[in-house]
Motif scaffolding. Sequence first.
Motif, PDB file in Angstrom:
ATOM      1  N   ASP A 131      -5.320   8.786  10.404  1.00 42.89           N
ATOM      2  CA  ASP A 131      -6.453   7.854  10.413  1.00 42.89           C
ATOM      3  C   ASP A 131      -6.060   6.646   9.565  1.00 42.89           C
ATOM      4  OD1 ASP A 131      -8.816   6.442  10.150  1.00 42.89           O
ATOM      5  OD2 ASP A 131     -10.052   8.229   9.876  1.00 42.89           O
ATOM      6  N   PRO A 132      -5.407   5.630  10.155  1.00 42.77           N
ATOM      7  CA  PRO A 132      -4.928   4.486   9.389  1.00 42.77           C
ATOM      8  C   PRO A 132      -6.012   3.783   8.569  1.00 42.77           C
ATOM      9  CG  PRO A 132      -3.951   4.477  11.562  1.00 42.77           C
ATOM     10  CD  PRO A 132      -5.001   5.556  11.565  1.00 42.77           C
ATOM     11  N   ALA A 133      -7.215   3.657   9.120  1.00 41.81           N
ATOM     12  CA  ALA A 133      -8.290   2.977   8.396  1.00 41.81           C
ATOM     13  C   ALA A 133      -8.689   3.755   7.156  1.00 41.81           C
ATOM     14  CB  ALA A 133      -9.496   2.779   9.312  1.00 41.81           C
ATOM     15  N   ALA A 134      -8.790   5.066   7.279  1.00 41.98           N
ATOM     16  CA  ALA A 134      -9.151   5.889   6.122  1.00 41.98           C
ATOM     17  C   ALA A 134      -8.046   5.865   5.075  1.00 41.98           C
ATOM     18  CB  ALA A 134      -9.424   7.321   6.568  1.00 41.98           C
ATOM     19  N   GLU A 135      -6.795   5.879   5.521  1.00 43.96           N
ATOM     20  CA  GLU A 135      -5.673   5.828   4.581  1.00 43.96           C
ATOM     21  C   GLU A 135      -5.646   4.499   3.840  1.00 43.96           C
ATOM     22  OE1 GLU A 135      -2.317   7.227   2.521  1.00 43.96           O
ATOM     23  OE2 GLU A 135      -3.873   8.235   3.695  1.00 43.96           O
ATOM     24  N   ARG A 136      -5.900   3.395   4.542  1.00 41.57           N
ATOM     25  CA  ARG A 136      -5.970   2.092   3.881  1.00 41.57           C
ATOM     26  C   ARG A 136      -7.080   2.080   2.841  1.00 41.57           C
ATOM     27  NH1 ARG A 136      -4.719  -3.361   4.159  1.00 41.57           N
ATOM     28  NH2 ARG A 136      -3.220  -3.011   5.822  1.00 41.57           N
ATOM     29  N   SER A 137      -8.230   2.612   3.192  1.00 42.63           N
ATOM     30  CA  SER A 137      -9.352   2.651   2.252  1.00 42.63           C
ATOM     31  C   SER A 137      -8.998   3.456   1.003  1.00 42.63           C
ATOM     32  CB  SER A 137     -10.590   3.250   2.930  1.00 42.63           C
ATOM     33  OG  SER A 137     -11.044   2.417   3.966  1.00 42.63           O
ATOM     34  N   ALA A 138      -8.270   4.559   1.184  1.00 46.93           N
ATOM     35  CA  ALA A 138      -7.876   5.381   0.039  1.00 46.93           C
ATOM     36  C   ALA A 138      -6.903   4.641  -0.868  1.00 46.93           C
ATOM     37  CB  ALA A 138      -7.260   6.685   0.537  1.00 46.93           C
ATOM     38  N   LEU A 139      -5.950   3.927  -0.273  1.00 43.02           N
ATOM     39  CA  LEU A 139      -4.990   3.166  -1.075  1.00 43.02           C
ATOM     40  C   LEU A 139      -5.683   2.041  -1.843  1.00 43.02           C
ATOM     41  CD1 LEU A 139      -1.947   2.890   1.368  1.00 43.02           C
ATOM     42  CD2 LEU A 139      -2.196   4.400  -0.607  1.00 43.02           C
ATOM     43  N   GLU A 140      -6.643   1.408  -1.198  1.00 41.45           N
ATOM     44  CA  GLU A 140      -7.373   0.332  -1.863  1.00 41.45           C
ATOM     45  C   GLU A 140      -8.264   0.869  -2.974  1.00 41.45           C
ATOM     46  OE1 GLU A 140      -9.326  -1.421   1.484  1.00 41.45           O
ATOM     47  OE2 GLU A 140      -7.683  -2.832   1.878  1.00 41.45           O
ATOM     48  N   ALA A 141      -8.877   2.023  -2.743  1.00 37.60           N
ATOM     49  CA  ALA A 141      -9.840   2.565  -3.701  1.00 37.60           C
ATOM     50  C   ALA A 141      -9.182   3.035  -4.994  1.00 37.60           C
ATOM     51  CB  ALA A 141     -10.621   3.714  -3.067  1.00 37.60           C
ATOM     52  N   ARG A 142      -7.911   3.452  -4.944  1.00 37.21           N
ATOM     53  CA  ARG A 142      -7.288   3.968  -6.157  1.00 37.21           C
ATOM     54  C   ARG A 142      -6.876   2.862  -7.121  1.00 37.21           C
ATOM     55  NH1 ARG A 142      -1.414   6.490  -4.273  1.00 37.21           N
ATOM     56  NH2 ARG A 142      -0.296   4.515  -3.998  1.00 37.21           N
ATOM     57  N   GLN A 143      -6.998   1.607  -6.711  1.00 39.96           N
ATOM     58  CA  GLN A 143      -6.733   0.488  -7.610  1.00 39.96           C
ATOM     59  C   GLN A 143      -8.074  -0.061  -8.097  1.00 39.96           C
ATOM     60  OE1 GLN A 143      -2.487  -1.214  -6.265  1.00 39.96           O
ATOM     61  NE2 GLN A 143      -4.091  -1.571  -4.767  1.00 39.96           N
ATOM     62  N   PRO A 144      -8.247  -0.200  -9.403  1.00 35.97           N
ATOM     63  CA  PRO A 144      -9.553  -0.534  -9.950  1.00 35.97           C
ATOM     64  C   PRO A 144     -10.210  -1.777  -9.365  1.00 35.97           C
ATOM     65  CG  PRO A 144      -8.140   0.223 -11.707  1.00 35.97           C
ATOM     66  CD  PRO A 144      -7.273   0.118 -10.476  1.00 35.97           C
ATOM     67  N   HIS A 145      -9.404  -2.760  -8.936  1.00 39.61           N
ATOM     68  CA  HIS A 145     -10.047  -3.953  -8.385  1.00 39.61           C
ATOM     69  C   HIS A 145     -10.374  -3.803  -6.904  1.00 39.61           C
ATOM     70  CE1 HIS A 145      -6.117  -4.647  -6.844  1.00 39.61           C
ATOM     71  NE2 HIS A 145      -6.015  -5.943  -7.031  1.00 39.61           N
ATOM     72  N   GLY A 146     -10.069  -2.633  -6.331  1.00 41.16           N
ATOM     73  CA  GLY A 146     -10.589  -2.283  -5.023  1.00 41.16           C
ATOM     74  C   GLY A 146      -9.834  -2.794  -3.818  1.00 41.16           C
ATOM     75  N   ARG A 147      -8.600  -3.218  -4.005  1.00 43.91           N
ATOM     76  CA  ARG A 147      -7.817  -3.695  -2.862  1.00 43.91           C
ATOM     77  C   ARG A 147      -6.334  -3.566  -3.183  1.00 43.91           C
ATOM     78  NH1 ARG A 147      -5.545  -8.521  -4.198  1.00 43.91           N
ATOM     79  NH2 ARG A 147      -6.591  -9.807  -5.764  1.00 43.91           N
ATOM     80  N   MET A 148      -5.503  -3.715  -2.152  1.00 41.47           N
ATOM     81  CA  MET A 148      -4.069  -3.727  -2.390  1.00 41.47           C
ATOM     82  C   MET A 148      -3.631  -5.067  -2.976  1.00 41.47           C
ATOM     83  SD  MET A 148      -2.232  -1.509   0.631  1.00 41.47           S
ATOM     84  CE  MET A 148      -3.199  -1.995   2.057  1.00 41.47           C
ATOM     85  N   VAL A 149      -2.520  -5.031  -3.657  1.00 36.36           N
ATOM     86  CA  VAL A 149      -1.947  -6.229  -4.267  1.00 36.36           C
ATOM     87  C   VAL A 149      -1.297  -7.078  -3.174  1.00 36.36           C
ATOM     88  CG1 VAL A 149      -0.159  -7.028  -5.878  1.00 36.36           C
ATOM     89  CG2 VAL A 149      -1.554  -5.018  -6.434  1.00 36.36           C
ATOM     90  N   SER A 150      -1.397  -8.399  -3.297  1.00 33.57           N
ATOM     91  CA  SER A 150      -0.753  -9.271  -2.320  1.00 33.57           C
ATOM     92  C   SER A 150       0.663  -9.624  -2.760  1.00 33.57           C
ATOM     93  CB  SER A 150      -1.555 -10.564  -2.128  1.00 33.57           C
ATOM     94  OG  SER A 150      -1.379 -11.438  -3.235  1.00 33.57           O
ATOM     95  N   ALA A 151       1.511  -9.929  -1.790  1.00 34.31           N
ATOM     96  CA  ALA A 151       2.887 -10.334  -2.087  1.00 34.31           C
ATOM     97  C   ALA A 151       2.902 -11.603  -2.939  1.00 34.31           C
ATOM     98  CB  ALA A 151       3.657 -10.538  -0.792  1.00 34.31           C
ATOM     99  N   ASP A 152       1.986 -12.520  -2.677  1.00 33.53           N
ATOM    100  CA  ASP A 152       1.944 -13.770  -3.436  1.00 33.53           C
ATOM    101  C   ASP A 152       1.613 -13.522  -4.907  1.00 33.53           C
ATOM    102  OD1 ASP A 152       2.631 -15.307  -1.265  1.00 33.53           O
ATOM    103  OD2 ASP A 152       0.561 -15.861  -0.769  1.00 33.53           O
ATOM    104  N   GLU A 153       0.771 -12.519  -5.185  1.00 32.85           N
ATOM    105  CA  GLU A 153       0.447 -12.207  -6.578  1.00 32.85           C
ATOM    106  C   GLU A 153       1.670 -11.685  -7.320  1.00 32.85           C
ATOM    107  OE1 GLU A 153      -4.281 -11.044  -6.259  1.00 32.85           O
ATOM    108  OE2 GLU A 153      -2.786  -9.584  -5.614  1.00 32.85           O
ATOM    109  N   VAL A 154       2.465 -10.866  -6.655  1.00 28.82           N
ATOM    110  CA  VAL A 154       3.698 -10.374  -7.269  1.00 28.82           C
ATOM    111  C   VAL A 154       4.667 -11.525  -7.481  1.00 28.82           C
ATOM    112  CG1 VAL A 154       5.623  -8.763  -7.058  1.00 28.82           C
ATOM    113  CG2 VAL A 154       3.367  -8.125  -6.182  1.00 28.82           C
TER     114      VAL A 154
END
Length: 252
Positions: free
Chosen positions: A193-216
């Motif tokens: 379930d790609p959508a559920a997996e994305r939500s799980a990855l986003e949720a484990r980071q306190p700000h609620g989303r994945m990090v962007s390449a530009d931020e790195v």
Amino acid sequence: MSGEFDGLVAVVTGGASGIGAAIASELARSGATVAVFDLQADQVPEPFLGLGCDITDDVSVRAAVHEVVDRFGRLDIVVNNAGIGAQGTISDNTDAEWHRVFDVNVVGMVRVSRAALPHLRVSPAAVIVNTCSIAATAGLQQRALYSATKGAVLSLTQAMAADHLREGIRVNCVSPGTADTPWIGRLLAQAPDPAAERSALEARQPHGRMVSADEVAGAVAYLASPRAGSTTGVTLAVDGGMQALRLRPPGQ
């Protein structure tokens, strides 16, 4: 465009896509001349110099570094970004896979840095920035091999910083949280379930989303900047607070 990296020459490994491409663009935007080492050199866009380089092959690495210095006359910044992922517990990967991933993620950084050292020693703004990971400092499920390599990168960065400080070479690393990269995209595509997996990855980071390449890339540019002349042996987390923060559940 002119900027703080005017006149400086940078190498970015693994810079044909994802975080590496964002780093190359950020450095160039601030004035650096950028060479990209990548197995897919034909995918490196202008204005970067794309050089085919296998970081598991010392001859290939030395030839690529020589090409940069021969063409531009100097080398000031090395960004060791190339790496590969790995999934599973310690039971899920063979000895051969452990050796392969360490060869790319750790020894690859050694090869590139070692080849660059003679040129960095004569640079007035020498710096090495390694791409580490939140996996070096937090226990993540199904990432035993990957985490082990990134823990090695963290320790390697600190040892290199100590070894080369008095030669005028700063060494730092950036530790992203889960970043929205092509590798993560492939993992999501394989999930039941790609959508559920994305939500799980986003949720484990306190700000609620994945990090962007530009931020790195912005963090790497800071660590590489001549203005950060007193910053060495540092690990800069770009993880939405994942490493340090412990938030209460929403609404509590």
